[in-house]
Design a protein around this motif. Sequence first.
Motif, PDB file in Angstrom:
ATOM      1  N   ILE A 420     -11.395  39.542  -7.500  1.00  0.00           N
ATOM      2  CA  ILE A 420     -10.900  40.478  -6.533  1.00  0.00           C
ATOM      3  C   ILE A 420     -12.009  40.510  -5.347  1.00  0.00           C
ATOM      4  O   ILE A 420     -12.009  40.307  -4.181  1.00  0.00           O
ATOM      5  CB  ILE A 420     -10.570  41.782  -6.700  1.00  0.00           C
ATOM      6  CG1 ILE A 420      -9.288  41.865  -7.811  1.00  0.00           C
ATOM      7  CG2 ILE A 420     -10.248  42.623  -5.620  1.00  0.00           C
ATOM      8  CD1 ILE A 420      -8.789  42.944  -8.385  1.00  0.00           C
ATOM      9  N   THR A 421     -13.332  40.724  -5.853  1.00  0.00           N
ATOM     10  CA  THR A 421     -14.418  40.501  -4.731  1.00  0.00           C
ATOM     11  C   THR A 421     -14.559  39.482  -4.333  1.00  0.00           C
ATOM     12  O   THR A 421     -14.632  39.080  -3.091  1.00  0.00           O
ATOM     13  CB  THR A 421     -15.723  40.817  -5.741  1.00  0.00           C
ATOM     14  OG1 THR A 421     -15.808  42.274  -6.106  1.00  0.00           O
ATOM     15  CG2 THR A 421     -17.070  41.053  -4.751  1.00  0.00           C
ATOM     16  N   ALA A 422     -14.418  38.324  -4.980  1.00  0.00           N
ATOM     17  CA  ALA A 422     -14.424  36.974  -4.401  1.00  0.00           C
ATOM     18  C   ALA A 422     -13.353  36.727  -3.329  1.00  0.00           C
ATOM     19  O   ALA A 422     -13.607  35.992  -2.373  1.00  0.00           O
ATOM     20  CB  ALA A 422     -14.522  35.961  -5.430  1.00  0.00           C
ATOM     21  N   VAL A 423     -12.183  37.065  -3.732  1.00  0.00           N
ATOM     22  CA  VAL A 423     -11.170  36.994  -2.799  1.00  0.00           C
ATOM     23  C   VAL A 423     -11.238  37.635  -1.536  1.00  0.00           C
ATOM     24  O   VAL A 423     -11.067  37.115  -0.401  1.00  0.00           O
ATOM     25  CB  VAL A 423      -9.778  37.339  -3.695  1.00  0.00           C
ATOM     26  CG1 VAL A 423      -8.742  37.289  -2.412  1.00  0.00           C
ATOM     27  CG2 VAL A 423      -9.401  36.374  -4.618  1.00  0.00           C
ATOM     28  N   VAL A 424     -11.561  38.939  -1.605  1.00  0.00           N
ATOM     29  CA  VAL A 424     -11.946  39.704  -0.540  1.00  0.00           C
ATOM     30  C   VAL A 424     -13.037  38.940   0.426  1.00  0.00           C
ATOM     31  O   VAL A 424     -12.842  39.011   1.659  1.00  0.00           O
ATOM     32  CB  VAL A 424     -12.259  41.209  -1.020  1.00  0.00           C
ATOM     33  CG1 VAL A 424     -12.790  41.989   0.372  1.00  0.00           C
ATOM     34  CG2 VAL A 424     -11.035  41.823  -1.433  1.00  0.00           C
ATOM     35  N   THR A 425     -13.993  38.364  -0.202  1.00  0.00           N
ATOM     36  CA  THR A 425     -15.031  37.765   0.495  1.00  0.00           C
ATOM     37  C   THR A 425     -14.536  36.570   1.169  1.00  0.00           C
ATOM     38  O   THR A 425     -14.729  36.215   2.281  1.00  0.00           O
ATOM     39  CB  THR A 425     -16.035  37.207  -0.408  1.00  0.00           C
ATOM     40  OG1 THR A 425     -16.777  38.667  -1.119  1.00  0.00           O
ATOM     41  CG2 THR A 425     -17.348  36.370   0.225  1.00  0.00           C
ATOM     42  N   ALA A 426     -13.769  35.762   0.589  1.00  0.00           N
ATOM     43  CA  ALA A 426     -13.057  34.573   1.259  1.00  0.00           C
ATOM     44  C   ALA A 426     -12.242  35.117   2.390  1.00  0.00           C
ATOM     45  O   ALA A 426     -12.050  34.415   3.364  1.00  0.00           O
ATOM     46  CB  ALA A 426     -12.072  33.937   0.248  1.00  0.00           C
ATOM     47  N   ALA A 427     -11.219  36.226   2.256  1.00  0.00           N
ATOM     48  CA  ALA A 427     -10.371  36.477   3.307  1.00  0.00           C
ATOM     49  C   ALA A 427     -11.277  37.038   4.327  1.00  0.00           C
ATOM     50  O   ALA A 427     -11.042  36.573   5.705  1.00  0.00           O
ATOM     51  CB  ALA A 427      -9.368  37.572   2.852  1.00  0.00           C
ATOM     52  N   THR A 428     -12.466  37.557   4.160  1.00  0.00           N
ATOM     53  CA  THR A 428     -13.274  38.053   5.381  1.00  0.00           C
ATOM     54  C   THR A 428     -13.797  36.805   5.881  1.00  0.00           C
ATOM     55  O   THR A 428     -14.116  36.971   7.225  1.00  0.00           O
ATOM     56  CB  THR A 428     -14.545  39.039   4.689  1.00  0.00           C
ATOM     57  OG1 THR A 428     -13.661  40.050   4.187  1.00  0.00           O
ATOM     58  CG2 THR A 428     -15.214  39.555   5.805  1.00  0.00           C
ATOM     59  N   THR A 429     -14.369  36.004   5.236  1.00  0.00           N
ATOM     60  CA  THR A 429     -14.814  34.601   5.819  1.00  0.00           C
ATOM     61  C   THR A 429     -13.894  34.026   6.725  1.00  0.00           C
ATOM     62  O   THR A 429     -14.273  33.583   7.749  1.00  0.00           O
ATOM     63  CB  THR A 429     -15.189  33.892   4.850  1.00  0.00           C
ATOM     64  OG1 THR A 429     -16.168  34.405   3.873  1.00  0.00           O
ATOM     65  CG2 THR A 429     -15.861  32.404   5.151  1.00  0.00           C
ATOM     66  N   MET A 430     -12.742  33.931   6.345  1.00  0.00           N
ATOM     67  CA  MET A 430     -11.506  33.235   7.134  1.00  0.00           C
ATOM     68  C   MET A 430     -11.446  33.982   8.204  1.00  0.00           C
ATOM     69  O   MET A 430     -11.418  33.567   9.457  1.00  0.00           O
ATOM     70  CB  MET A 430     -10.320  33.077   6.353  1.00  0.00           C
ATOM     71  CG  MET A 430     -10.108  32.002   5.076  1.00  0.00           C
ATOM     72  SD  MET A 430      -8.735  31.821   4.414  1.00  0.00           S
ATOM     73  CE  MET A 430      -8.584  33.367   3.802  1.00  0.00           C
ATOM     74  N   VAL A 431     -11.232  35.337   8.431  1.00  0.00           N
ATOM     75  CA  VAL A 431     -11.158  35.960   9.584  1.00  0.00           C
ATOM     76  C   VAL A 431     -12.400  35.988  10.561  1.00  0.00           C
ATOM     77  O   VAL A 431     -12.326  35.763  11.755  1.00  0.00           O
ATOM     78  CB  VAL A 431     -10.987  37.304   9.354  1.00  0.00           C
ATOM     79  CG1 VAL A 431     -10.968  38.761  10.732  1.00  0.00           C
ATOM     80  CG2 VAL A 431      -9.620  37.969   8.415  1.00  0.00           C
ATOM     81  N   ALA A 432     -13.707  36.052   9.862  1.00  0.00           N
ATOM     82  CA  ALA A 432     -14.853  35.887  10.593  1.00  0.00           C
ATOM     83  C   ALA A 432     -14.682  34.540  11.282  1.00  0.00           C
ATOM     84  O   ALA A 432     -15.127  34.512  12.553  1.00  0.00           O
ATOM     85  CB  ALA A 432     -15.922  36.066   9.668  1.00  0.00           C
TER      86      ALA A 432
END
Length: 459
Positions: A420-432
């Motif tokens: 879940i931490t990695a998925v959230v990080t990926a989502a944050t990266t895409m938005v960024a």
Amino acid sequence: MTVPLRVPTSTLLVGGSAIADADEDVADLLAATPPDEAPVGPAEEPATADETVRFCLQLGEAMIDATAPVVQVQDALEHVAHANGLPDVEVVALPTALVLSTPRAAQTRTVAVSAGYRSLRLDQVHAVLEVADLAREGEVGPAEGSRRIAAAFASDSPYTAWQQALGYVTSAVGLALVLGGSLTDVALAAVLGAAVVGFEKLTSARAGPYRSIVVLLSAFGVSTVVFTASRTGLDVSLLPALVAPLITFLPGALLTTSVIDLATRQMIAGAARLAAGVMTLVLLALGIVGGANLVGIPASAVAPGGEQALGWPGAWLGVVVYGVGVTIRHSARRRAVPWILLVLVVAYAGQLVGGALLGSQVSGFVGALAMTPVALVVARHPDGPPAMVSFLPAFWLLVPGALGLVGVTSVLGESAGQGITAVVTAATTMVAISLGVLTGLGAGSWALANRWWVRERTG
């Protein structure tokens, strides 16, 4: 001639600064060739309304196939229709369909076509966007524009099949270096990359409706080999060895474009592209988990790279190697290759600076912010490719797909907290990354308006 969009625009706040009219920025600033530098073709007879509508459908379908953001497609078609005597055209663009209507014309027309079923090479994307830019300024009419698009679709790749396969292997090696792989990881990436591209070629004739099975089997085969190699005591860093050979399936550009669509209020298109990207990640993760279970290693063992094969210069060399491989694999025009490499280097440098100053989650924002004005300036050069052609390899390099793959794999491998931490990080990266592009478009508009990189001639 510029026609304002009829849809209301919004203001996006990024890092404390406002970007007004984001929709128009995304659509207008991704134009490849400025009007004052566009080559002028032979004069055409004025097009009829039916010819204009048919051309708009053909152009819009091609732009959707080129994975252009929906707002760019809508804006381009509205400008093209206006330039050919249809000022009141309504366009609904989706990742798999295009609807065009003339509700206020003397004769109402509403037509629709399916789209998004073709995968275009970079040279074809280049040609389509050139036609879009010329047509929106009235430099190319419907007849000539249709001829150019048809010629682009019928054209052969500038590279042979074996050269494209070698390009794929080269890009896998480069990505393994960027991800911090050891010499063993790089060798595995090369061998498995060759196997994946061979399997993809073998199944290409019938893989259309069954591409998901090709993705699943490729991920299963690669993971089985990599996890087996790790059990033999070889120095294998799982992330570089797993992700690099599967680079052709990573939906980094699709996921990032989906967030751009969402940020510009194209909710249906953004949600559809996001769902497609997540589905690809799930298929890859299922294949990896299946290979891990077969070998007897937990899928949560997927982790970042270990000791870099060539030290810190290895990652920079990997960017160049990756860029060369991607341009060959996806058939970029030869004169565009140096410019694509420049944008890649700037994007990676920005990502490193952002990671050092602001943390890994925001590094993609800085990388996208740095590369966007450069891509826009490059597009002004006579040999420079359209901005979208430069963006696509850079999106792939910023690796939101790889981050998401690690997260989904960890979740399926029963490491829920890590996943879940990695998925959230990926989502944050895409938005960024997406917000970095939008912010970069604002900076690029200022640069293009002031032409700060050009010294005025005197005397």
